[in-house]
Design a protein around this motif. Sequence first.
Motif: not given
Lengths: 355, 453
Positions: A81, A89, A92-93, A98-104, A323
């Motif tokens: 964990v 992760l 992958r990011y 990714w901007d720390g909140i979400r990626f598009t 990020y």
Amino acid sequence: MVDNAVGKRLLSLLCIFGGVALVVAALILDVSRSNAPYRGAFLVIGIVGILVGLFIFPTLKYHRALMNFVFLFPLLFAFLVTVIIPLILGIRYSFTNWDGIRFTKEVGLENYTKMFQQPSFIWSILLTFLFVVVNMIMVNLVAFLLALLCTSKLKGLGFFRASYFLPNLIGGIVLGYIWQFIFANVVTNITTALFDNRYSMLSETGTAFIAIIVVYIWQYAGYIMLIYITGLNTVPGEILEASSIDGANPMQTLFQIKIPMIAPTITICTFLTLTSAFKQFDVNLALTNGTGSVADFMGSYLTNGTEMLALNIYNTAVIKDNYALGEAKAVLFFIILACVSILQVYISNKKEVEL
Amino acid sequence: MKKRILALMMAGVMVLGLTACGGAATGTADSGAAADSGAAADSGAAADSGAAADSGAADSGSSGGAVRLLNGKPEIDNQLQDLAKKYKEETGKDVSVETIGGDTSAGDELKKMYQADNMPDIFVIEANQADTWDGMLADLSGEAWTNDTDYELVHDTMGTIGFPYTVEATALAYNADVLEKAGVDPASLTSPSAWKTAVETLDSKKADLGLTAVFGWCAEPANLGWSSGTHVFGQYLDAGLKLDDKTYIDLLNDGGKIDEGRMKKFAEFIGMMNQYSDPELLVDGTYDNQVKGFAEGKYAFVTQGNWINGTVTSNENYSGFKMGFAPYGFDDGFDTIIAGPPSYWTVYSNGKVDDAKAFLQWVSEDSAQNILVNDAGLISPFSDCTYAAADPFYDSIKSYMDAGKTSGWHTMLKKDGLQNVTCQVFADYAQGKMDADGFVSTMAQVCSSYYAE
């Protein structure tokens, strides 16, 4: 007796299958983004069920393997964990925006190519390597000399040992701020007298880099010294006695007896300083925060003259709010550190065989 | 048999320990998954995190229906707690205030809270962070308070999103007593030539006035980069312009371009500040020493904003002098100071939007403004607020506000982290490594390469 075994087997199978079912259900709930509040409880109860089932499973042949698993599970789970999942992760990011909140969107290798086009990042890498090399030599040298001092027959050895080790007990951030004060208020008196320079060492890239090295040695040499003291104390007394009877002078004893005898300690200390210097972050952050200008590096004016790799990653991700790029840099950082660690293990093992 | 039982009990204890960490672990794994699909299924994520935020609030010990407010100013934490109490008293509804500040920026913390499905209902953002939260902030247009202020934050796609809770001003803060003694009228300082005369006058009378230097200006980059890189740099962007004039910030945000003519004049002004600043402070000083020097009357001007008021008035050697703001008059007729909200409260669109709106409306009204202005020492952005702030800079700021001579805080709209590169240029300029032309060309280069990254 037979009934008992059958009953037990049934009970354990029930626990295992029930547990697996609960874990699977919890994972399905999670993946399907359900907001059922009991999904966490499902997962935990499921895992407990599986472990209890394995524990009471009536078998002699696999008992040992099962017990190993049951008792290793907490550690493995925590490792999974806190280390493995974030690592996966993170990798992958690093391929997304990714901007720390979400990626598009997925961006492929763009982050990786981008980071090598940044002169500031190349500078950070080179600076880190320079820092590592200088520190590996200096920390070990200073620590070894301190260790020799602290294994001699001086008076008040306990005091010296404790005081050399003390800086290591102060956190890097606090240390950084203390030294910042010293550099800005005390050292300036000396530099004004000697070089007619009234500015703090920290305001110029070159001298600021030296300042970081000084603070780092001050912080870390005491710790490495302790390891050298332990090493020096394990040199057998009869060998030292024999050499002195043979007429070896102190220098000969040092270079031909003591140092060869503590070769494994030197290996350990070298790698300890190597990896910790690579990961240098807190002193760097508190002392200069990476500032310092470089007039011309690869055709551009740099403003991160003293920013080392770890701090560069942090600044990229958190301060510059990029990020994904930070993740890509962190992956590179991981690869470098993994190589160093593998090399370390390989060399240490070889040395042990020789001994 | 006994051993068996003991072993089982030990295993039981272990398992219990495991459940404890397992509980936390599920949260982590979960948030990872949430981030994964967050982009793909926005609506799904919305429903999910809304519910989770509820349970999060319950977890953290506050009562179920409380509106959670994340505050980014630790210095007003106590007053906000009082505010929450007052709200409970008047309306019977709960508000819980959480404060993040000091070295942890609220922006980072919010990202962690988002990943953990633990978002507050109202949280603080700076203007340039709005895009990061695109689609997640509630539109507050149509609320009654929007009619009483000019300072709300409006976003292109999300509408009115930011509630201004305070106005802060920055320019060259001056010691009115010193200026008066030297015969300098701060209202006249609106052009480079006027500044030059005034500074030379002050400099020649330093000994009489008890000054160490004319300016308390510090370009140290590691700890004060926010001051030079954000606030002083902001004067290049906004000085002399109208509140909503975005010419230079738009130019900057278009790939990091700068107006060289304006920057040159700005550079010459900064050059004057470098020349007449305290050399002990200029290159490697600290915020504490800068404000302390001003409070003790050693500097006639200091490059900070009205947030220094508490530190100044509580200094034991503070003589009680009056203070105000003078504009950065680096071109003729520049007579504005920068004033506006440095940050805003926004409402999370998946949180308790209606309760949050009701609370914000209440904050804009009398009893809440009483606490914010009189107890917390903030300057109210609301025109119907009847309280005069205790801030010693208030009269000066108010005179600029009333005359419409305030410029915007557009420096908050520059790309995140730009201050960390520009502050280094200020530091090099202060050390004399470059001249005004060098400052302009280096500034142009660092800005464009920073935007290219």
